[in-house]
Design a protein around this motif. Structure first.
Motif, PDB file in Angstrom:
ATOM      1  N   UNK B  41       7.968   5.704  17.518  1.00 21.72           N
ATOM      2  CA  UNK B  41       7.867   4.257  17.750  1.00 21.72           C
ATOM      3  C   UNK B  41       7.644   3.971  19.231  1.00 21.72           C
ATOM      4  N   UNK B  42       8.323   4.738  20.110  1.00 22.00           N
ATOM      5  CA  UNK B  42       8.140   4.536  21.547  1.00 22.00           C
ATOM      6  C   UNK B  42       6.711   4.860  21.961  1.00 22.00           C
ATOM      7  N   UNK B  43       6.126   5.889  21.354  1.00 17.29           N
ATOM      8  CA  UNK B  43       4.738   6.186  21.726  1.00 17.29           C
ATOM      9  C   UNK B  43       3.792   5.122  21.184  1.00 17.29           C
ATOM     10  N   UNK B  44       4.142   4.466  20.060  1.00 19.08           N
ATOM     11  CA  UNK B  44       3.342   3.319  19.613  1.00 19.08           C
ATOM     12  C   UNK B  44       3.396   2.203  20.655  1.00 19.08           C
ATOM     13  N   UNK B  45       4.594   1.959  21.202  1.00 12.15           N
ATOM     14  CA  UNK B  45       4.724   0.949  22.251  1.00 12.15           C
ATOM     15  C   UNK B  45       3.871   1.327  23.455  1.00 12.15           C
ATOM     16  N   UNK B  46       3.918   2.615  23.805  1.00 14.62           N
ATOM     17  CA  UNK B  46       3.157   3.087  24.964  1.00 14.62           C
ATOM     18  C   UNK B  46       1.661   2.902  24.743  1.00 14.62           C
ATOM     19  N   UNK B  47       1.212   3.047  23.499  1.00 13.11           N
ATOM     20  CA  UNK B  47      -0.208   2.909  23.201  1.00 13.11           C
ATOM     21  C   UNK B  47      -0.628   1.453  23.043  1.00 13.11           C
ATOM     22  N   UNK B  48       0.296   0.528  23.170  1.00 11.95           N
ATOM     23  CA  UNK B  48      -0.081  -0.878  23.104  1.00 11.95           C
ATOM     24  C   UNK B  48      -0.062  -1.469  21.717  1.00 11.95           C
ATOM     25  N   UNK B  49       0.502  -0.772  20.746  1.00 11.63           N
ATOM     26  CA  UNK B  49       0.617  -1.317  19.391  1.00 11.63           C
ATOM     27  C   UNK B  49       2.075  -1.674  19.151  1.00 11.63           C
ATOM     28  N   UNK B  50       2.516  -2.759  19.812  1.00  8.66           N
ATOM     29  CA  UNK B  50       3.947  -3.095  19.755  1.00  8.66           C
ATOM     30  C   UNK B  50       4.397  -3.437  18.348  1.00  8.66           C
ATOM     31  N   UNK B  51       3.532  -4.128  17.605  1.00 10.26           N
ATOM     32  CA  UNK B  51       3.937  -4.548  16.261  1.00 10.26           C
ATOM     33  C   UNK B  51       4.194  -3.342  15.370  1.00 10.26           C
ATOM     34  N   UNK B  52       3.302  -2.340  15.451  1.00  6.84           N
ATOM     35  CA  UNK B  52       3.498  -1.146  14.620  1.00  6.84           C
ATOM     36  C   UNK B  52       4.764  -0.411  15.055  1.00  6.84           C
ATOM     37  N   UNK B  57      10.284   1.081  13.646  1.00 11.05           N
ATOM     38  CA  UNK B  57      11.742   1.068  13.824  1.00 11.05           C
ATOM     39  C   UNK B  57      12.415   0.432  12.610  1.00 11.05           C
ATOM     40  N   UNK B  58      11.876  -0.699  12.145  1.00 10.49           N
ATOM     41  CA  UNK B  58      12.507  -1.374  11.006  1.00 10.49           C
ATOM     42  C   UNK B  58      12.483  -0.486   9.763  1.00 10.49           C
ATOM     43  N   UNK B  60      11.410   2.886   9.234  1.00  9.86           N
ATOM     44  CA  UNK B  60      11.880   4.272   9.236  1.00  9.86           C
ATOM     45  C   UNK B  60      13.330   4.373   9.679  1.00  9.86           C
ATOM     46  N   UNK B  61      13.616   3.843  10.878  1.00  7.56           N
ATOM     47  CA  UNK B  61      14.979   3.975  11.381  1.00  7.56           C
ATOM     48  C   UNK B  61      15.933   3.122  10.559  1.00  7.56           C
ATOM     49  N   UNK B  62      15.446   1.947  10.117  1.00  7.31           N
ATOM     50  CA  UNK B  62      16.338   1.056   9.398  1.00  7.31           C
ATOM     51  C   UNK B  62      16.498   1.409   7.940  1.00  7.31           C
ATOM     52  N   UNK B  63      15.395   1.694   7.249  1.00  8.01           N
ATOM     53  CA  UNK B  63      15.465   1.831   5.798  1.00  8.01           C
ATOM     54  C   UNK B  63      15.413   3.282   5.341  1.00  8.01           C
ATOM     55  N   UNK B  64      14.379   4.025   5.779  1.00  7.85           N
ATOM     56  CA  UNK B  64      14.191   5.369   5.233  1.00  7.85           C
ATOM     57  C   UNK B  64      15.338   6.288   5.656  1.00  7.85           C
ATOM     58  N   UNK B  65      15.779   6.179   6.909  1.00  3.07           N
ATOM     59  CA  UNK B  65      16.862   7.050   7.375  1.00  3.07           C
ATOM     60  C   UNK B  65      18.147   6.762   6.604  1.00  3.07           C
ATOM     61  N   UNK B  66      18.425   5.464   6.387  1.00  2.00           N
ATOM     62  CA  UNK B  66      19.634   5.114   5.630  1.00  2.00           C
ATOM     63  C   UNK B  66      19.531   5.632   4.195  1.00  2.00           C
ATOM     64  N   UNK B  67      18.327   5.530   3.631  1.00  2.00           N
ATOM     65  CA  UNK B  67      18.094   6.035   2.268  1.00  2.00           C
ATOM     66  C   UNK B  67      18.366   7.540   2.208  1.00  2.00           C
ATOM     67  N   UNK B  68      17.869   8.274   3.207  1.00  2.00           N
ATOM     68  CA  UNK B  68      18.065   9.725   3.220  1.00  2.00           C
ATOM     69  C   UNK B  68      19.548  10.055   3.358  1.00  2.00           C
ATOM     70  N   UNK B  69      20.234   9.334   4.249  1.00  2.00           N
ATOM     71  CA  UNK B  69      21.664   9.609   4.434  1.00  2.00           C
ATOM     72  C   UNK B  69      22.433   9.315   3.152  1.00  2.00           C
ATOM     73  N   UNK B  70      22.067   8.214   2.464  1.00  5.36           N
ATOM     74  CA  UNK B  70      22.738   7.897   1.200  1.00  5.36           C
ATOM     75  C   UNK B  70      22.498   8.988   0.172  1.00  5.36           C
TER      76      UNK B  70
END
Lengths: 104, 163
Positions: B41-52, B57-58, B60-70
């Motif tokens: 996500x940070x490299x997306x920010x660096x490349x100028x695609x802030x929305x992506x 973050x929303x 992968x970090x928010x949903x998919x990671x929580x799903x995997x942990x569950x």
């Protein structure tokens, strides 16, 4: 020196290979899903990098493809993890080595 | 684009990914995966695609990671019997990496610096999504709904049989 397209492609290649390593060499089903997610992230990084380094004026095509790909990856993760839970309930294991009932 | 930031992001991303692929404990691997996703996500920010980057973050970090942990917590009873690393997979991954790296380094036209672009605003993305990409958007919505209903059905079926 500013990072060039080449450097981003090398990073995404490394990320893809690490994902492939995780998907091929681990036996736990969740590790395989983690590897697939890593490979999808590498593909998204490629899309964004090629979009950023394309000749101007740029259409937001690469960004939109990345957004759609993230949505599909979320669906894939949900179905994959549901499959892992369903398999675990049946066989009480998540090791893909033991799931060879279709082998004949 | 800042090369120090790029180097830092690259190191964090690859370290997180390597840890996610190599750590023996599943929960540690899942948390390292979060680090790798934040790096991407940070490299997306660096490349100028802030929305992506934000979407990354929303989702992968928010949903998919929580799903995997569950999922890890729901299937934890098993003691993971990983018998070392599978060398066949390592060799294939190394071969793929070597081949792609050779191709990238050999292609001279890829060593180009970033052109100046006008910033990609959320307004432009929204306009594109609502005009040229409205059918893909609807299809993705349909696929997501079908996939989530399918996931629910997959997980619930066993419970119904038990009753």
């Amino acid at each position: 020196m500013d990072p060039t397209l080449q450097l981003f492609l090398i990073i995404s290649t490394a990320l893809f290979s690490i994902g492939l390593l995780a998907a091929l060499s681990r036996r736990h089903a969740i590790f395989i899903l983690i590897g697939i997610e890593l490979m999808l992230a590498a593909a998204n990084l490629n899309f964004i990098a090629f979009w950023r380094f394309g000749p101007p004026p740029q259409q937001p095509t690469g960004v939109l493809v990345a957004i759609f790909s993230i949505a599909i990856a979320a669906a894939e993760a949900a179905v994959g993890l549901a499959l892992v839970i369903a398999i675990y309930r049946h066989y009480h294991t998540t090791s893909v080595d033991k799931l060879d009932h279709l082998k004949g | 684009m800042n090369s120090v930031a790029f180097l830092l992001i690259a190191i964090i991303t690859l370290a997180g990914a390597l840890a996610a692929a190599a750590l023996p404990r599943l929960i540690h691997a899942a948390l390292s995966l979060v680090v790798a996703f934040v790096g991407v996500a940070a490299s997306f920010f660096l490349l100028g695609a802030e929305f992506v980057g934000l979407v990354q973050v929303f989702v992968y970090v928010g949903a998919v990671a929580v799903l995997i942990v569950f999922t890890i917590l729901l299937t934890r009873r098993e003691v993971t019997g990983e018998r070392g690393i599978n060398w066949g997979g390592a060799i294939v991954a190394l071969a793929v990496f070597g081949g792609l790296l050779w191709t990238i380094l050999k292609t001279k036209s890829l060593a180009l610096p970033a052109p100046q672009i006008e910033p990609l605003t959320v307004k432009r993305i929204g306009e594109a999504l609502m005009t040229n990409y409205v059918w893909p958007l609807q299809c993705v919505g349909l696929v997501l709904t079908a996939a989530l209903i399918g996931a629910l059905v997959l997980v619930m079926e066993e419970k119904r049989e038990e009753k």
